[in-house]
Design an enzyme around this catalytic site. Structure first.
Site, PDB file in Angstrom:
ATOM      1  CE1 TYR A  94      48.310  86.364   0.453  1.00 50.96           C
ATOM      2  CE2 TYR A  94      48.841  85.055   2.155  1.00 50.96           C
ATOM      3  CZ  TYR A  94      48.637  85.227   0.907  1.00 50.96           C
ATOM      4  OH  TYR A  94      49.981  84.744  -0.503  1.00 50.96           O
ATOM      5  CB  CYS A  95      42.803  89.587   0.903  1.00 49.02           C
ATOM      6  SG  CYS A  95      42.613  91.150   1.608  1.00 49.02           S
ATOM      7  CG  PHE A  96      45.822  93.261  -3.393  1.00 49.11           C
ATOM      8  CD1 PHE A  96      47.505  92.956  -3.967  1.00 49.11           C
ATOM      9  CD2 PHE A  96      46.245  94.413  -3.699  1.00 49.11           C
ATOM     10  CE1 PHE A  96      47.980  93.170  -4.196  1.00 49.11           C
ATOM     11  CE2 PHE A  96      47.721  95.790  -3.855  1.00 49.11           C
ATOM     12  CZ  PHE A  96      48.498  95.197  -4.187  1.00 49.11           C
TER      13      PHE A  96
END
Length: 367
Positions: free
Chosen positions: A94-96
């Site tokens: 995941y990222c932001f």
């Protein structure tokens, strides 16, 4: 082939491994217990791309990202990511927001013949999920607050219950001015996330949850307001232990364990612990008053020297008795008088321990 997921409940109930590709500065600010940081961009690169996005738009930011992804950078990232995927084949990345950085990471992994799914919505949505669950569980789950004067053994006693949440364990701090442990405290976000995850797991079964009576702050970690409200409304179990017994327990917890914590310090463990105790006493000097602080500080200096000479920790007991009698007990009694919580049971350490082990605690959340 495994697909992307938005099943946040499954992720947190089962501690699914997560690869966080945000920049290190974002990860340090807040993440999840099962996450490990293997960033797509370092802090400086993230700042450059953010500026490019602000000034020239999304496509310009994407183009800059690919220019920054040199062969050397790609090789290092792929090495870290591939190792994570091999170790955690059932994990996710995941990222932001689950957007550009996640998709770029997936694309780079595919160039290395690796398919790895994304958490949809990324960090932001998972964090909001946990905040929503925290609000819900603090409102709906039945708590029993284990209360008592400092040194009563509250932390050990909640762990005797069938179901409990250890706030001091999560905060990695014992709560008082002398409460530092060998571990660094988590960020406020990490503290809240772990509480929410623990309550999510506890919500899967019925029965009351034992929780230690705490002030608003545990070290630098602040209890979420919704949890403070739940604890103020919950019934109590009250531990009543003699002053001397509590002082002995505190010396065991703070001096014996403190010496273990400083075993690898450059100075002797006793000397390092003594310096820390002086600093901690100074934190409450104004509340003790000038004369009493001076007397206790001199007594502490003498006890520290005795510990260095003889390794006898019992010399701290009179100091602890004084601190309990003249400071900690008075503060706690004042708070107890203001409390209107129902007391379910009261007794000494052993009696409360037995009650917590044997009672069903099938309480319903009060209306």
């Amino acid at each position: 082939m495994r697909t992307d997921t938005a099943n946040y409940t499954d992720i947190f109930l089962n501690d699914i491994p997560l690869m966080d590709v945000r920049a290190p500065v974002e990860f340090v600010r807040g993440a999840f217990p099962s996450a490990r940081n293997h960033p797509l961009l370092d802090n400086h690169q993230r700042e450059l791309i953010g500026t490019e996005y602000k000034n020239k738009g999304q496509q310009a930011a994407i183009d800059l990202g690919w220019r920054l992804a040199t062969d050397e950078v790609r090789s290092l990232c792929l090495s870290q990511w591939s190792a994570f995927v091999r170790k955690h084949p059932q994990g996710y990345l995941y990222c932001f927001r689950g957007g550009l950085r996640s998709r770029m990471t997936q694309k780079l992994l595919r160039s290395n013949n690796i398919e790895y799914p994304i958490v949809e919505g990324g960090y932001k949505t998972m964090r909001q999920f946990l905040l929503n669950k925290l609000e819900k569980h603090c409102t709906q789950l039945p708590f029993i607050v284990v209360a008592g004067h400092t040194g009563s053994g509250k932390t050990e006693l909640i762990q005797a219950a069938r179901r409990y949440i250890d706030l001091e364990g999560i905060a990695k701090h014992r709560g008082s001015s002398f409460g530092r442990t060998s571990s660094s405290q988590p960020s406020q976000i990490d503290f809240e996330n772990q509480i929410s995850i623990d309550l999510l797991k506890l919500s899967q079964q019925t029965g009351a949850i034992a929780i230690e009576d705490e002030s608003r702050l545990i070290g630098r970690c602040a209890l979420p307001p919704v949890l403070q409200t739940a604890m103020k409304a919950a019934p109590r179990v009250l531990i009543e232990e003699p002053l001397e017994t509590r002082a002995q327990r505190i010396v065991q917890d703070y001096v014996h364990e403190g010496l273990e914590r400083f075993k690898s310090s450059e100075k002797s463990a006793a000397e390092s612990l003594g310096e820390e105790l002086h600093l901690n006493l100074n934190k409450i000097s104004k509340r003790l008053g000038g004369l009493r602080y001076k007397q206790l500080n001199e007594a502490l200096a003498s006890a520290n020297q005795e510990l260095l000479r003889t390794n006898n920790s019992d010399v701290y007991i009179p100091i602890v008795v004084s601190l309990l009698r003249e400071y900690y007990d008075g503060s706690y009694d004042h708070l107890m008088k203001k409390s209107e919580q129902k007391i379910l049971y009261r007794g000494n350490y052993n009696e409360v321990q037995q009650w917590l082990k044997e009672s069903n605690h099938s309480l319903q959340k009060p209306e």
